[in-house]
Write a protein that holds these residues in place. Structure first.
Motif, PDB file in Angstrom:
ATOM      1  N   MET A   1       0.819  -1.199   0.000  1.00  0.00           N
ATOM      2  CA  MET A   1       0.000   0.000   0.000  1.00  0.00           C
ATOM      3  C   MET A   1       0.862   1.262   0.000  1.00  0.00           C
ATOM      4  SD  MET A   1      -2.900   1.097   2.699  1.00  0.00           S
ATOM      5  CE  MET A   1      -3.441   2.767   2.754  1.00  0.00           C
ATOM      6  N   PHE A   2       2.005   1.228   0.705  1.00  0.00           N
ATOM      7  CA  PHE A   2       2.844   2.413   0.800  1.00  0.00           C
ATOM      8  C   PHE A   2       4.095   2.248  -0.040  1.00  0.00           C
ATOM      9  CE2 PHE A   2       0.425   2.501   4.811  1.00  0.00           C
ATOM     10  CZ  PHE A   2      -0.152   3.759   4.684  1.00  0.00           C
ATOM     11  N   ASP A   3       4.619   3.365  -0.567  1.00  0.00           N
ATOM     12  CA  ASP A   3       5.848   3.363  -1.333  1.00  0.00           C
ATOM     13  C   ASP A   3       7.037   3.419  -0.370  1.00  0.00           C
ATOM     14  OD1 ASP A   3       4.775   3.443  -4.080  1.00  0.00           O
ATOM     15  OD2 ASP A   3       3.889   5.316  -3.411  1.00  0.00           O
ATOM     16  N   ASN A   4       8.215   3.077  -0.860  1.00  0.00           N
ATOM     17  CA  ASN A   4       9.373   2.943   0.012  1.00  0.00           C
ATOM     18  C   ASN A   4      10.093   4.252   0.323  1.00  0.00           C
ATOM     19  OD1 ASN A   4       8.994   0.206   0.300  1.00  0.00           O
ATOM     20  ND2 ASN A   4      10.223  -0.281  -1.492  1.00  0.00           N
ATOM     21  N   VAL A   5      10.598   4.933  -0.679  1.00  0.00           N
ATOM     22  CA  VAL A   5      11.418   6.112  -0.461  1.00  0.00           C
ATOM     23  C   VAL A   5      10.530   7.342  -0.279  1.00  0.00           C
ATOM     24  CG1 VAL A   5      13.250   7.546  -1.435  1.00  0.00           C
ATOM     25  CG2 VAL A   5      13.240   5.087  -1.851  1.00  0.00           C
ATOM     26  N   GLN A   6      10.710   8.024   0.833  1.00  0.00           N
ATOM     27  CA  GLN A   6       9.873   9.181   1.141  1.00  0.00           C
ATOM     28  C   GLN A   6      10.573  10.462   0.695  1.00  0.00           C
ATOM     29  OE1 GLN A   6       9.700   8.842   5.360  1.00  0.00           O
ATOM     30  NE2 GLN A   6       8.427   7.033   5.319  1.00  0.00           N
ATOM     31  N   PRO A   7       9.918  11.258  -0.157  1.00  0.00           N
ATOM     32  CA  PRO A   7      10.545  12.506  -0.582  1.00  0.00           C
ATOM     33  C   PRO A   7      10.526  13.563   0.517  1.00  0.00           C
ATOM     34  CG  PRO A   7       8.418  12.257  -1.635  1.00  0.00           C
ATOM     35  CD  PRO A   7       8.685  10.998  -0.876  1.00  0.00           C
ATOM     36  N   VAL A   8       9.579  13.473   1.453  1.00  0.00           N
ATOM     37  CA  VAL A   8       9.473  14.451   2.542  1.00  0.00           C
ATOM     38  C   VAL A   8       9.579  13.743   3.886  1.00  0.00           C
ATOM     39  CG1 VAL A   8       8.016  16.045   1.236  1.00  0.00           C
ATOM     40  CG2 VAL A   8       6.961  14.346   2.694  1.00  0.00           C
ATOM     41  N   THR A   9       9.913  14.540   4.893  1.00  0.00           N
ATOM     42  CA  THR A   9       9.894  14.055   6.268  1.00  0.00           C
ATOM     43  C   THR A   9       8.976  14.956   7.075  1.00  0.00           C
ATOM     44  OG1 THR A   9      11.856  15.359   6.813  1.00  0.00           O
ATOM     45  CG2 THR A   9      12.223  13.071   6.147  1.00  0.00           C
ATOM     46  N   ILE A  10       8.655  14.516   8.271  1.00  0.00           N
ATOM     47  CA  ILE A  10       7.798  15.299   9.168  1.00  0.00           C
ATOM     48  C   ILE A  10       8.516  15.373  10.512  1.00  0.00           C
ATOM     49  CG2 ILE A  10       5.569  15.422  10.341  1.00  0.00           C
ATOM     50  CD1 ILE A  10       4.370  13.797   8.047  1.00  0.00           C
ATOM     51  N   SER A  11       8.712  16.574  11.024  1.00  0.00           N
ATOM     52  CA  SER A  11       9.370  16.728  12.316  1.00  0.00           C
ATOM     53  C   SER A  11       8.472  16.152  13.414  1.00  0.00           C
ATOM     54  CB  SER A  11       9.672  18.202  12.603  1.00  0.00           C
ATOM     55  OG  SER A  11       8.473  18.907  12.891  1.00  0.00           O
ATOM     56  N   GLN A  12       9.057  15.850  14.550  1.00  0.00           N
ATOM     57  CA  GLN A  12       8.278  15.319  15.673  1.00  0.00           C
ATOM     58  C   GLN A  12       7.212  16.314  16.108  1.00  0.00           C
ATOM     59  OE1 GLN A  12      11.090  14.241  18.719  1.00  0.00           O
ATOM     60  NE2 GLN A  12      11.481  12.242  17.805  1.00  0.00           N
ATOM     61  N   LYS A  13       7.560  17.586  16.127  1.00  0.00           N
ATOM     62  CA  LYS A  13       6.617  18.636  16.530  1.00  0.00           C
ATOM     63  C   LYS A  13       5.433  18.696  15.562  1.00  0.00           C
ATOM     64  CE  LYS A  13       7.848  22.898  18.477  1.00  0.00           C
ATOM     65  NZ  LYS A  13       8.522  24.188  18.392  1.00  0.00           N
TER      66      LYS A  13
ATOM     67  N   GLY B   1       1.762  18.759  -1.211  1.00  0.00           N
ATOM     68  CA  GLY B   1       1.859  19.011  -2.641  1.00  0.00           C
ATOM     69  C   GLY B   1       2.266  20.433  -2.957  1.00  0.00           C
ATOM     70  N   VAL B   2       2.016  20.808  -4.188  1.00  0.00           N
ATOM     71  CA  VAL B   2       2.339  22.151  -4.658  1.00  0.00           C
ATOM     72  C   VAL B   2       1.136  22.735  -5.379  1.00  0.00           C
ATOM     73  CG1 VAL B   2       4.804  21.689  -4.887  1.00  0.00           C
ATOM     74  CG2 VAL B   2       3.329  21.331  -6.836  1.00  0.00           C
TER      75      VAL B   2
ATOM     76  N   SER C   1       3.995  27.094  -4.739  1.00  0.00           N
ATOM     77  CA  SER C   1       3.901  27.148  -3.285  1.00  0.00           C
ATOM     78  C   SER C   1       3.662  25.736  -2.781  1.00  0.00           C
ATOM     79  CB  SER C   1       2.731  28.036  -2.851  1.00  0.00           C
ATOM     80  OG  SER C   1       2.929  29.358  -3.248  1.00  0.00           O
ATOM     81  N   LEU C   2       4.323  25.398  -1.708  1.00  0.00           N
ATOM     82  CA  LEU C   2       4.122  24.100  -1.095  1.00  0.00           C
ATOM     83  C   LEU C   2       2.891  24.156  -0.209  1.00  0.00           C
ATOM     84  CD1 LEU C   2       7.847  23.421  -0.153  1.00  0.00           C
ATOM     85  CD2 LEU C   2       6.627  22.666  -2.168  1.00  0.00           C
TER      86      LEU C   2
ATOM     87  N   THR D   1       6.304  15.323  -6.747  1.00  0.00           N
ATOM     88  CA  THR D   1       7.431  14.755  -6.001  1.00  0.00           C
ATOM     89  C   THR D   1       8.720  15.556  -6.173  1.00  0.00           C
ATOM     90  OG1 THR D   1       6.447  12.565  -6.222  1.00  0.00           O
ATOM     91  CG2 THR D   1       8.750  12.646  -5.610  1.00  0.00           C
ATOM     92  N   MET D   2       9.041  15.962  -7.389  1.00  0.00           N
ATOM     93  CA  MET D   2      10.318  16.649  -7.630  1.00  0.00           C
ATOM     94  C   MET D   2      10.438  17.962  -6.857  1.00  0.00           C
ATOM     95  SD  MET D   2       9.880  17.957 -11.518  1.00  0.00           S
ATOM     96  CE  MET D   2      10.197  19.688 -11.664  1.00  0.00           C
ATOM     97  N   TYR D   3       9.310  18.598  -6.534  1.00  0.00           N
ATOM     98  CA  TYR D   3       9.336  19.853  -5.785  1.00  0.00           C
ATOM     99  C   TYR D   3       9.503  19.620  -4.277  1.00  0.00           C
ATOM    100  CZ  TYR D   3       7.414  21.778 -10.086  1.00  0.00           C
ATOM    101  OH  TYR D   3       7.216  22.147 -11.394  1.00  0.00           O
ATOM    102  N   LEU D   4       9.272  18.388  -3.844  1.00  0.00           N
ATOM    103  CA  LEU D   4       9.223  18.095  -2.414  1.00  0.00           C
ATOM    104  C   LEU D   4      10.423  17.318  -1.885  1.00  0.00           C
ATOM    105  CD1 LEU D   4       5.463  17.123  -2.429  1.00  0.00           C
ATOM    106  CD2 LEU D   4       6.446  19.194  -1.447  1.00  0.00           C
TER     107      LEU D   4
END
Length: 105
Positions: free
Chosen positions: A1-13, A36-37, A45-46, A74-77
């Motif tokens: 269901m999910f893809d492997n390589v993540q283009p973005v991360t999310i901080s803990q906060k 997205g953009v 704009s993101l 993806t390329m923008y992120l």
């Protein structure tokens, strides 16, 4: 269901704030975080929001949060991190580039 390589991360906060919003604002269980953009021409704009997965999306799970990104965006992120700022001057989500410490979007 999910893809492997993540283009973005999310901080803990940011992850804590996203989970809080999903729980307290009645976001439907089949929704995830849309990253997205928007725009074009002179620049983009993101954006972030909550949405259902679409056929053109890549899907990731980051900090137990389903994340959806349109393949065209993806390329923008790549390399961006979703962060959350909670200060006296402002409060909200922002995109950072952990590699160079710059804020974007």
């Amino acid at each position: 269901m999910f893809d492997n390589v993540q283009p973005v991360t999310i901080s803990q906060k940011a992850a804590a704030e996203i989970k809080k919003i999903m729980e307290t604002k009645n976001i439907p269980k089949d929704y995830g975080l849309r990253v997205g953009v928007k725009g074009g021409g002179c620049g983009v704009s993101l954006i972030i929001g909550f949405d259902k997965r679409k056929a053109s999306d890549m899907a990731y799970e980051i900090s137990d949060i389903p994340v959806y990104i349109d393949k065209k965006h993806t390329m923008y992120l790549i390399g961006k991190e979703v962060d959350f700022h909670d200060g006296e001057d402002a409060r909200g989500f922002l995109f950072t580039n952990p590699e160079d410490g710059k804020v974007s979007g």
